[in-house]
Design a protein around this motif. Sequence first.
Motif, mmCIF file in Angstrom:
data_model
loop_
_atom_site.group_PDB
_atom_site.id
_atom_site.type_symbol
_atom_site.label_atom_id
_atom_site.label_comp_id
_atom_site.label_asym_id
_atom_site.label_seq_id
_atom_site.Cartn_x
_atom_site.Cartn_y
_atom_site.Cartn_z
ATOM 1 N N GLN A 56 0.838 -1.205 0.000
ATOM 2 C CA GLN A 56 0.000 0.000 0.000
ATOM 3 C C GLN A 56 0.872 1.253 0.000
ATOM 4 O O GLN A 56 0.602 2.218 -0.716
ATOM 5 C CB GLN A 56 -0.941 -0.006 1.221
ATOM 6 N N LYS A 57 1.968 1.208 0.777
ATOM 7 C CA LYS A 57 2.836 2.385 0.841
ATOM 8 C C LYS A 57 3.469 2.661 -0.523
ATOM 9 O O LYS A 57 3.539 3.805 -0.970
ATOM 10 C CB LYS A 57 3.922 2.175 1.908
ATOM 11 N N ASP A 63 0.975 4.270 -2.713
ATOM 12 C CA ASP A 63 0.813 5.692 -2.327
ATOM 13 C C ASP A 63 1.953 6.535 -2.887
ATOM 14 O O ASP A 63 1.758 7.666 -3.329
ATOM 15 C CB ASP A 63 0.767 5.845 -0.804
ATOM 16 N N TYR A 99 6.410 12.197 -2.199
ATOM 17 C CA TYR A 99 5.763 11.564 -1.040
ATOM 18 C C TYR A 99 6.358 12.102 0.266
ATOM 19 O O TYR A 99 5.637 12.460 1.191
ATOM 20 C CB TYR A 99 5.975 10.048 -1.159
#
Length: 641
Positions: free
Chosen positions: A618-619, A622, A632
């Motif tokens: 998920q990171k 993102d 980020y």
Amino acid sequence: MNVTQKIIAAHLVSGEMVAGGEIGLRIDQTLTQDATGTMAYLQFEAMGVDRVRTDLSVSYVDHNTLQMGFRNSDDHRFLRTVAQKYGVVFSPPGTGICHQLHLENFAKPGATLVGSDSHTPTAGGIGSLAMGAGGLSVALAMAGEPYFIAMPKVIKVQLEGKLTGWASAKDVILHLLGLLTVKGGVGKVFEYAGPGVATLSVPERAVITNMGAELGATTSLFPSDDKTRQFLAAMGREADWKELVADAGAAYDDVIVIDLSKLEPLAAQPHMPDRVVSVRELAGKKVDQVAIGSCTNSSYADMKSVAGLFGAAKVCPETDTLISPGSKQVLKMLAREGLVEPLLDAGARLLECSCGPCIGMGGSPVSAGVSVRTFNRNFEGRSGTKDADVYLVSPLTAAMVAIRGEFTDPATWGEAPAVPELPADVPSIRDLFIFPPADGSGVEVLRGPNIVPLEKFDGFGDSVTAQVLLKAGDDITTDHIMPAGAQITALRSNVPAISEHVFSRVDEGFVARAKACDNGIIVAGENYGQGSSREHAALAPRHLGVRAVIAKSLARIHRANLVNFGILPLILEDKADYDRFALGGKVTVPVAAVTAGGSVEITLEGAGSVAVKNDLTQKELDIIRAGGLLNYVRLSKTGAA
Ligand code: F3S
């Protein structure tokens, strides 16, 4: 706990200390050298953080110190001014080699250090947990982000006895390389222990941890003991000392025992540091060049013992002998003790305190020549002479080879000299470093035409439509994507210029096709992006508008670099679908529908749809959605996109 576990436990911010699992470490110190530093600072700038958040960050200039054309000088000026602005200590060209300087002036027992140079583990000699990393990892550490590694296995190297005769610290690590090979250390920390440790000075320990890099190890380290305290006291830094030893009964993943008293002078033969034989076996081999120095063997003790041997003899006139002291501190001590003269009188050439011949900055051997070096690497061509044979040895062996003009049996060398001790009053060179002002906000960063700030890449909206710019086959390397060579790597701090060379050796039309459309996609076969960890192989395609790579499979490190620079790495569910993509065809990826580890249908204009999957966390997803890791981090640190 062992020493490694103690340092990790004190710096752990995520993960568990189970071998192989990912852990995040708080980083106390960073170092860069000029060849990798320019990009690291451009990346740091792009994160929008106003000052480094480490205890200490140092920028050393030791690789490209010769002034050929404007680029090196411009790089040095950029590094000096960017250091001033963001709170980094700057070490000007000629001050010395990064690892030698760091050991003398800044490294601390128990600290974590990441450096954008593979021999950063040198500081393990003083008891730092010191690791080599890519420029982006160092930039992130400067921004206060954790450094992520796989929790290493810890190997105890039990040292028994003490070195005798002509055997020296270099022979300890050469012995280990012969035993374990250049792949023997992957995923491991080599932690030295046992009664032999106390017989070695910090600079001797640093020789061993430096060249632990050639084992492929995460790092190597020694405990911090009374010898460490003595070294720090001599450097005027006793306050930096703390004791750091393994607990009685500490557990290790494996144990290797080395009896120091049994070691003899060794040499690594061409072209690998693990092709180790005894010097004895090489007797009779003529030698054209001897080079003494590098971050492995350029300490005061190394230089003094060489000067001592030269004091009584001349170097062979047919053997070009080059000496690079590791730092101005070393050179000052030699001068003060009258030891420069014996080096000069013997016929040796005294070079600048820098990497010099180790990085091919001068000192290339003659054609088909034999060069004997105290360095850590002897890969084919690294010396600058493609057909030269390079042997790696200790300074004592190198000096005897220089005097005799050939390898000889150490049994004929007479009595070995004692290892020189550091004097009590070591001269400080601290005022040669340029320390940053408390507030650098007013400092102007000076860039030459070859230093171009990193652009801010766009993140993704709900979907992206892109044109197939290339249908690549299997086993495309990062060398195919972003070729190397002096002319091209000179552009590493100028992404628009280096991008002109993407795929240039395999597909001359790629760059023009990429420029002719807004968004591009690369379709590839198996193992796309194998080979070196070169970041520009992702950064430069992203500059040209590449938004996704759709492949049968992806090489691990390149996949990570794609994520870091905001390129979506997708894998074909059915490898046969590769044939359905057409060069120049349009592909629509519904980015909003992509889930971590999930599958999604992408649309091929006029050719239906194809299922692709991903193995992203998920990171990572993102990060890609934000347009890459720099965006980020900028978002998380400053709240601004
Ligand atoms: Fe420099 Fe060679 Fe060491 S290039 S940092 S001396 S390995």
